[in-house]
Every structure is written in C-alpha cells, then in structure tokens.
Design a protein around this motif. Structure first.
Motif, PDB file in Angstrom:
ATOM      1  N   UNK A  47      -8.754 -15.651   9.627  1.00 54.75           N
ATOM      2  CA  UNK A  47      -9.269 -14.288   9.656  1.00 54.75           C
ATOM      3  C   UNK A  47     -10.585 -14.180   8.921  1.00 54.75           C
ATOM      4  N   UNK A  48     -11.101 -12.956   8.897  1.00 56.23           N
ATOM      5  CA  UNK A  48     -12.366 -12.708   8.219  1.00 56.23           C
ATOM      6  C   UNK A  48     -12.412 -11.256   7.761  1.00 56.23           C
ATOM      7  N   UNK A  49     -13.267 -11.016   6.774  1.00 56.66           N
ATOM      8  CA  UNK A  49     -13.476  -9.675   6.229  1.00 56.66           C
ATOM      9  C   UNK A  49     -14.963  -9.525   5.941  1.00 56.66           C
ATOM     10  N   UNK A  50     -15.498  -8.330   6.232  1.00 53.55           N
ATOM     11  CA  UNK A  50     -16.897  -8.068   5.905  1.00 53.55           C
ATOM     12  C   UNK A  50     -17.003  -6.791   5.093  1.00 53.55           C
ATOM     13  N   UNK A  51     -17.844  -6.841   4.062  1.00 46.65           N
ATOM     14  CA  UNK A  51     -18.112  -5.662   3.237  1.00 46.65           C
ATOM     15  C   UNK A  51     -19.612  -5.531   3.040  1.00 46.65           C
ATOM     16  N   UNK A  52     -20.092  -4.296   3.070  1.00 50.70           N
ATOM     17  CA  UNK A  52     -21.508  -3.999   2.848  1.00 50.70           C
ATOM     18  C   UNK A  52     -21.621  -3.207   1.557  1.00 50.70           C
ATOM     19  N   UNK A  53     -22.428  -3.699   0.622  1.00 53.17           N
ATOM     20  CA  UNK A  53     -22.564  -3.054  -0.683  1.00 53.17           C
ATOM     21  C   UNK A  53     -23.907  -2.350  -0.791  1.00 53.17           C
ATOM     22  N   UNK A  54     -23.855  -1.057  -1.084  1.00 51.27           N
ATOM     23  CA  UNK A  54     -25.050  -0.261  -1.296  1.00 51.27           C
ATOM     24  C   UNK A  54     -25.120   0.199  -2.731  1.00 51.27           C
ATOM     25  N   UNK A 142     -10.364  -9.090  10.400  1.00 53.19           N
ATOM     26  CA  UNK A 142      -9.506  -9.718  11.408  1.00 53.19           C
ATOM     27  C   UNK A 142      -8.558 -10.657  10.695  1.00 53.19           C
ATOM     28  N   UNK A 143      -7.295 -10.637  11.111  1.00 49.28           N
ATOM     29  CA  UNK A 143      -6.274 -11.541  10.581  1.00 49.28           C
ATOM     30  C   UNK A 143      -5.333 -11.910  11.717  1.00 49.28           C
ATOM     31  N   UNK A 144      -5.081 -13.198  11.863  1.00 48.46           N
ATOM     32  CA  UNK A 144      -4.167 -13.645  12.908  1.00 48.46           C
ATOM     33  C   UNK A 144      -2.759 -13.768  12.345  1.00 48.46           C
ATOM     34  N   UNK A 145      -1.766 -13.695  13.244  1.00 50.52           N
ATOM     35  CA  UNK A 145      -0.367 -13.832  12.837  1.00 50.52           C
ATOM     36  C   UNK A 145      -0.136 -15.231  12.264  1.00 50.52           C
ATOM     37  N   UNK A 146       0.722 -15.368  11.262  1.00 52.88           N
ATOM     38  CA  UNK A 146       1.597 -14.328  10.688  1.00 52.88           C
ATOM     39  C   UNK A 146       1.003 -13.633   9.470  1.00 52.88           C
ATOM     40  N   UNK A 147      -0.310 -13.703   9.304  1.00 51.24           N
ATOM     41  CA  UNK A 147      -0.962 -13.159   8.108  1.00 51.24           C
ATOM     42  C   UNK A 147      -1.450 -11.724   8.297  1.00 51.24           C
ATOM     43  N   UNK A 148      -1.293 -11.194   9.483  1.00 54.18           N
ATOM     44  CA  UNK A 148      -1.888  -9.881   9.801  1.00 54.18           C
ATOM     45  C   UNK A 148      -0.983  -8.732   9.369  1.00 54.18           C
ATOM     46  N   UNK A 149      -0.819  -8.604   8.064  1.00 54.58           N
ATOM     47  CA  UNK A 149      -0.024  -7.509   7.518  1.00 54.58           C
ATOM     48  C   UNK A 149      -0.833  -6.807   6.437  1.00 54.58           C
TER      49      UNK A 149
END
Length: 229
Positions: A47-54, A142-149
């Motif tokens: 999976x992946x995660x994106x954050x934008x910091x202002x 985005x997270x794929x199974x079985x981690x998508x909780x």
C-alpha cells in the motif's frame, strides 16, 4: 470495532515497514512538503499513503526525529505533546501568510484545493476556529488485503504524523463520499478512528493542538493486540 482485518486473516503488524520519500523546497519555506509513504509487508509493497504539509508562515519545525530510508510501523506511538494547548492569537484580518498557504494548496488541486476553499478562504471561518495554523492533508491511501483495515491505516497515519507534524498542526482527511477510489472510505474511517471530527461534507479535521491522543492510543492498542505472544 473488530481487531482483525475485514477478511478475518490474522496479520502480524511487526511485518510492516514504511519506506518514506520526503520532498521539500530547498529555499522557499512557504512551499508545500510532500510525504509519499510506501507500506511494505516483509519487504513487499502492500500500500501507500500521501500527505501534503502546508506550513503557516513558512516556518519549519525542528525535526529531531529524522526518518531513514525505511522504518518499522511498530516504532510505537509518535512522541507528540498533544496535551499542550497554549493560547492562540487570532489571524489578522488581512493575513499574508494565510493567503500564501491558501494559494499553494489551491494550486495543488484535489483535496488540497478543497481545504484551501473551505478552511483558508477569507469568506469562511475555517482555520480560524481551530488552534492550529499549519495543515497536514492526507489525500491518498491504498492498502491491499489483508492489511486494508482502519486500525492499520490509522497507525500508519499516526506514524507519519509523528515525523511530519507536531503541536500546532491541523490534520485533514477527505470524506469518503467526497473523493473517488476504492480506499477513500478507508482513509475517512482511519481519520475518525483517530477522533477526527467532520467539518463539512468534504472534510474531517483533527486539531493536534487541543487533541489529547485518546483516539491515537486506542488505535495503537488495537494494533498491538495483533502481535503474536
């Protein structure tokens, strides 16, 4: 809330690591920082995660807890003084710093543009009703199974927050109904698990300046319960 992923598969969170790419302007402190996180299980992407910091005013915080190329998601609850709540001055009526932050986020588009319109516009009360001035916008997950909780997602978010923001920051999550994609609802649910409150039909917000970390602690307790004894 259940302590296992949606498909019932038992997962050991000690298998998870986060690979982080942090992109920031070298000179222009008023620019936006991008935190792109790849979530891996046993070295394989899941999976992946994106954050934008202002940053309000372009003032960079002291980041003593630097990330290396990879780190474990099980490093624990981030070291944030969430209980500190100093007095906050109101924004001036014509705030150049706020206008600059609004312009940067609006130009980024997507959820950041929604944040600029609803939280930072001159017409809206927006950021003025919170104690924090800088924002950290989580706009992609985005997270794929079985981690998508939600528990796994919330703890990944809290790990990123521990490095990217502290104290005077407003965490912002898009509402699942306001965004498209299979994981939009998961991002919203993770934010609510951390006790983010609905600001509008489009956004959920968590003000770190006045948050005492109850939601964060609950999420980590649920995740740690999955570690095999």
């Amino acid at each position: 809330m259940t302590n296992q992923p949606a498909d019932g598969t038992s997962t050991d969170p000690t298998r998870l690591t986060l690979r982080v790419e942090h992109t920031a302007p070298l000179v222009d402190g008023s620019g936006l920082d991008l935190w792109q996180v790849q979530i891996q299980a046993d070295g394989d992407p899941v999976g992946s995660l994106r954050a934008v910091r202002g940053l309000y005013g372009g003032a960079r915080q002291d980041e003593t807890d630097e990330w290396g190329e990879t780190c474990s998601v099980m490093e624990g609850v981030p070291s944030i003084d969430l209980a500190a709540a100093a007095e906050q001055d109101w924004f001036p009526e014509q705030d150049e710093h706020l206008a600059e932050l609004r312009s940067r986020l609006s130009a980024w588009g997507g959820s950041c543009a929604v944040v600029a319109e609803q939280l930072l516009s001159d017409e809206a009360v927006g950021l003025r009703e919170f104690g924090s001035r800088s924002v950290l916008v989580f706009d992609q997950l985005s997270l794929s199974a079985p981690w998508n909780d939600p528990v796994t997602a919330a703890c990944v978010i809290s790990s990123v927050t521990g490095r990217a923001a502290s104290g005077d920051f407003l965490l912002v999550f898009p509402a699942g109904t306001a965004t498209r994609g299979a994981d939009a609802a998961l991002l919203e649910e993770a934010g609510r698990l951390l006790w983010a409150e609905q600001y509008s039909d489009d956004l959920y917000c968590l003000d770190l300046k006045f948050d005492h970390g109850e939601g964060l602690a609950e999420a980590w307790e649920l995740l740690l319960a999955r570690v095999p004894s």
